[in-house]
Design a protein around this motif. Structure first.
Motif, PDB file in Angstrom:
ATOM      1  N   ARG A  74      -2.596  86.613  19.697  1.00 59.35           N
ATOM      2  CA  ARG A  74      -3.162  85.533  18.875  1.00 59.35           C
ATOM      3  C   ARG A  74      -2.177  85.087  17.801  1.00 59.35           C
ATOM      4  NH1 ARG A  74      -9.470  87.510  18.371  1.00 59.35           N
ATOM      5  NH2 ARG A  74     -10.094  86.640  20.377  1.00 59.35           N
ATOM      6  N   ARG A  75      -1.467  86.059  17.180  1.00 52.50           N
ATOM      7  CA  ARG A  75      -0.439  85.700  16.184  1.00 52.50           C
ATOM      8  C   ARG A  75       0.665  84.867  16.827  1.00 52.50           C
ATOM      9  NH1 ARG A  75      -1.282  90.958  14.422  1.00 52.50           N
ATOM     10  NH2 ARG A  75       0.471  91.709  15.647  1.00 52.50           N
ATOM     11  N   GLU A  76       1.113  85.312  17.999  1.00 49.63           N
ATOM     12  CA  GLU A  76       2.178  84.585  18.695  1.00 49.63           C
ATOM     13  C   GLU A  76       1.707  83.186  19.086  1.00 49.63           C
ATOM     14  OE1 GLU A  76       5.185  85.027  22.529  1.00 49.63           O
ATOM     15  OE2 GLU A  76       3.461  86.364  22.354  1.00 49.63           O
ATOM     16  N   ASN A  77       0.485  83.087  19.572  1.00 50.09           N
ATOM     17  CA  ASN A  77      -0.072  81.793  19.965  1.00 50.09           C
ATOM     18  C   ASN A  77      -0.134  80.848  18.772  1.00 50.09           C
ATOM     19  OD1 ASN A  77      -1.269  79.798  21.451  1.00 50.09           O
ATOM     20  ND2 ASN A  77      -3.246  80.814  21.630  1.00 50.09           N
ATOM     21  N   GLU A 101      -5.050  95.692  19.692  1.00 54.28           N
ATOM     22  CA  GLU A 101      -3.739  95.446  19.089  1.00 54.28           C
ATOM     23  C   GLU A 101      -2.983  94.373  19.864  1.00 54.28           C
ATOM     24  OE1 GLU A 101      -1.721  99.183  18.907  1.00 54.28           O
ATOM     25  OE2 GLU A 101      -3.238 100.068  17.598  1.00 54.28           O
ATOM     26  N   GLU A 102      -3.025  94.462  21.189  1.00 56.49           N
ATOM     27  CA  GLU A 102      -2.344  93.464  22.019  1.00 56.49           C
ATOM     28  C   GLU A 102      -2.956  92.085  21.820  1.00 56.49           C
ATOM     29  OE1 GLU A 102      -1.116  92.626  26.684  1.00 56.49           O
ATOM     30  OE2 GLU A 102      -2.573  94.201  26.217  1.00 56.49           O
ATOM     31  N   GLU A 151       2.191  76.162  15.881  1.00 60.11           N
ATOM     32  CA  GLU A 151       2.843  75.582  14.703  1.00 60.11           C
ATOM     33  C   GLU A 151       4.206  75.020  15.067  1.00 60.11           C
ATOM     34  OE1 GLU A 151       2.868  78.858  11.974  1.00 60.11           O
ATOM     35  OE2 GLU A 151       0.750  78.629  11.473  1.00 60.11           O
ATOM     36  N   ASP A 152       4.954  75.745  15.909  1.00 62.68           N
ATOM     37  CA  ASP A 152       6.273  75.259  16.350  1.00 62.68           C
ATOM     38  C   ASP A 152       6.139  73.939  17.110  1.00 62.68           C
ATOM     39  OD1 ASP A 152       7.342  77.525  15.231  1.00 62.68           O
ATOM     40  OD2 ASP A 152       7.831  78.504  17.150  1.00 62.68           O
ATOM     41  N   VAL A 153       5.158  73.858  17.995  1.00 64.90           N
ATOM     42  CA  VAL A 153       4.946  72.632  18.767  1.00 64.90           C
ATOM     43  C   VAL A 153       4.573  71.487  17.836  1.00 64.90           C
ATOM     44  CG1 VAL A 153       3.389  71.535  20.443  1.00 64.90           C
ATOM     45  CG2 VAL A 153       4.386  73.767  20.941  1.00 64.90           C
TER      46      VAL A 153
END
Length: 98
Positions: free
Chosen positions: A73-76, A67-68, A81-83
């Motif tokens: 991976r979702r956060e990464n 789960e972690e 995408e933000d970068v």
């Protein structure tokens, strides 16, 4: 004619734990438990394997570690995408200021 595709189902953690317990008792095989409860043998084997990992009887990622890892991976992916958006915005503003 091929096999009819089974719709995807989801099961509670309690149900999975009961199935794993039935398999680990040893009075029925994994295949027989799967057949008795209309489950795929592969799914039941995966549940048993994951229960063994969680109990420390087998090497691998525990459920909480999985789960972690998925959350990281979702956060990464979101941060990448933000970068990318910021890089495009920077390039746009550099062109506009010249």
């Amino acid at each position: 004619m091929g096999k009819k595709k089974r719709p995807r189902r989801s099961f509670t953690l309690e149900f999975k734990a009961e199935i794993v317990e039935l398999c680990q008792r040893g009075d029925r095989s994994i295949g027989q438990v799967a057949k008795d409860f209309d489950l795929t043998e592969t799914a039941v084997r995966d549940w048993v394997r994951q229960a063994e990992v969680d109990a420390g009887q087998r090497d691998g990622l525990t459920s909480s570690e999985r789960e972690e890892l998925a959350a990281l991976r979702r956060e990464n992916r979101r941060l990448r995408e933000d970068v990318d958006i910021l890089k495009r915005a920077t390039a746009f503003f550099v062109r506009e200021t010249r």
